[in-house]
Design a protein around this motif. Structure first.
Motif, mmCIF file in Angstrom:
data_model
loop_
_atom_site.group_PDB
_atom_site.id
_atom_site.type_symbol
_atom_site.label_atom_id
_atom_site.label_comp_id
_atom_site.label_asym_id
_atom_site.label_seq_id
_atom_site.Cartn_x
_atom_site.Cartn_y
_atom_site.Cartn_z
ATOM 1 N N CYS A 199 -17.514 26.656 32.556
ATOM 2 C CA CYS A 199 -17.743 25.958 33.831
ATOM 3 C C CYS A 199 -17.454 24.463 33.650
ATOM 4 C CB CYS A 199 -19.176 26.158 34.297
ATOM 5 S SG CYS A 199 -19.699 27.861 34.482
ATOM 6 N N SER B 153 -23.901 27.650 40.194
ATOM 7 C CA SER B 153 -22.855 26.615 40.211
ATOM 8 C C SER B 153 -23.441 25.202 40.289
ATOM 9 C CB SER B 153 -21.903 26.828 41.387
ATOM 10 O OG SER B 153 -21.247 28.054 41.271
ATOM 11 N N VAL C 78 -34.005 28.166 33.514
ATOM 12 C CA VAL C 78 -34.063 29.234 32.522
ATOM 13 C C VAL C 78 -34.839 28.729 31.321
ATOM 14 C CG1 VAL C 78 -31.911 30.335 33.264
ATOM 15 C CG2 VAL C 78 -31.848 28.629 31.448
ATOM 16 N N LYS D 105 -23.318 30.411 36.287
ATOM 17 C CA LYS D 105 -22.330 31.143 37.092
ATOM 18 C C LYS D 105 -22.908 31.508 38.458
ATOM 19 C CE LYS D 105 -19.733 33.010 33.221
ATOM 20 N NZ LYS D 105 -19.448 34.202 32.404
ATOM 21 N N ARG D 106 -24.186 31.826 38.479
ATOM 22 C CA ARG D 106 -24.844 32.231 39.720
ATOM 23 C C ARG D 106 -25.101 31.027 40.642
ATOM 24 N NH1 ARG D 106 -28.608 34.784 37.240
ATOM 25 N NH2 ARG D 106 -30.143 33.146 37.378
ATOM 26 N N ASP E 176 -29.613 31.530 25.829
ATOM 27 C CA ASP E 176 -28.674 32.621 26.122
ATOM 28 C C ASP E 176 -28.704 33.042 27.590
ATOM 29 O OD1 ASP E 176 -31.179 33.806 25.945
ATOM 30 O OD2 ASP E 176 -30.615 35.243 24.391
ATOM 31 N N GLU E 177 -29.508 32.378 28.403
ATOM 32 C CA GLU E 177 -29.549 32.642 29.839
ATOM 33 C C GLU E 177 -28.809 31.564 30.643
ATOM 34 O OE1 GLU E 177 -33.769 32.708 30.503
ATOM 35 O OE2 GLU E 177 -33.957 34.794 29.859
ATOM 36 N N MET F 145 -25.585 30.507 30.707
ATOM 37 C CA MET F 145 -24.300 30.863 31.307
ATOM 38 C C MET F 145 -24.466 31.670 32.596
ATOM 39 S SD MET F 145 -21.871 29.444 29.796
ATOM 40 C CE MET F 145 -20.637 30.345 30.678
ATOM 41 N N GLU F 146 -25.293 32.684 32.537
ATOM 42 C CA GLU F 146 -25.489 33.536 33.721
ATOM 43 C C GLU F 146 -26.052 32.719 34.883
ATOM 44 O OE1 GLU F 146 -28.213 37.309 35.020
ATOM 45 O OE2 GLU F 146 -27.332 37.349 33.018
ATOM 46 N N ALA F 147 -27.028 31.867 34.593
ATOM 47 C CA ALA F 147 -27.626 31.041 35.646
ATOM 48 C C ALA F 147 -26.610 30.054 36.214
ATOM 49 C CB ALA F 147 -28.840 30.293 35.100
#
Length: 190
Positions: free
Chosen positions: A62, A36, A22, A33-34, A26-27, A29-31
């Motif tokens: 995480c 791991s 990323v 979670k996707r 701000d990207e 966390m989403e990455a």
């Protein structure tokens, strides 16, 4: 470009797989979670959210993901803040290329890896003399922000803001709040 070069460099390692990239804090966390990831490699200066804030959020959401900060900003205050955020590794970008892969492996094995010169500087520099509230006020004092605007944004009185800024100026040895902010940023306190 640097992110892609690092990913390419790491992909040459037999035991390392890059699972996500990323360009913004701000990207992260989403990455995470996707994908791991076992390890997240972050820079301090990222658009959207700085790497230290992203590291703290990632650590909470995480906890199994180890975090390594790789940065050009080898400031003792940043190192201290990174360690307080639960970062497992902190190295500067001018380190040899093989040190990054070795750092990732060491972090995965439960070790903390810190650039030795930076660790020595952090110990010599000491902790930030600013209180959390002084840090908030000084951080809000950007680009000549008016006292009233700072007070309103932080839900403080104007007199309280002036007192905090005066304290920041005194503690940093600065002549004014702009210089106090610059000093605090250079030392990694903001």
């Amino acid at each position: 470009m640097i992110r892609e070069a690092l990913a390419a460099l790491l992909s040459f390692e037999d035991d390392i797989e890059v699972v996500a990239q990323v360009g913004r804090g701000d990207e992260v966390m989403e990455a995470a979670k996707r994908a791991s990831p076992d390890v997240a490699l972050l820079d301090i200066e990222m658009p959207g959210m700085d790497g230290l804030t992203a590291a703290a959020e990632l650590r909470r959401a995480c906890p199994q993901t180890k975090i390594v900060i790789l940065t050009t900003f080898g400031r003792p205050g940043y190192l201290r803040r990174a360690m307080e955020s639960g970062v497992s590794g902190f190295i500067v970008k001018d380190s040899p290329a093989d040190k990054l892969a070795r750092t990732i492996r060491d972090v995965l094995n439960g070790q903390r890896v810190i650039d030795p010169d930076l660790a020595a500087a952090a110990l010599a520099d000491g902790a930030s003399p600013l209180t959390p509230r002084e840090t908030d006020v000084l951080a809000a004092a950007t680009d000549g922000a008016a006292i009233a605007a700072i007070a309103s944004g932080l839900f403080l009185s104007e007199g309280t803001v002036r007192n905090y800024l005066s304290s920041c100026i005194q503690k940093t040895g600065a002549r004014n709040r702009t210089e106090a902010r610059r000093i605090a940023e250079e030392r990694g306190w903001l």
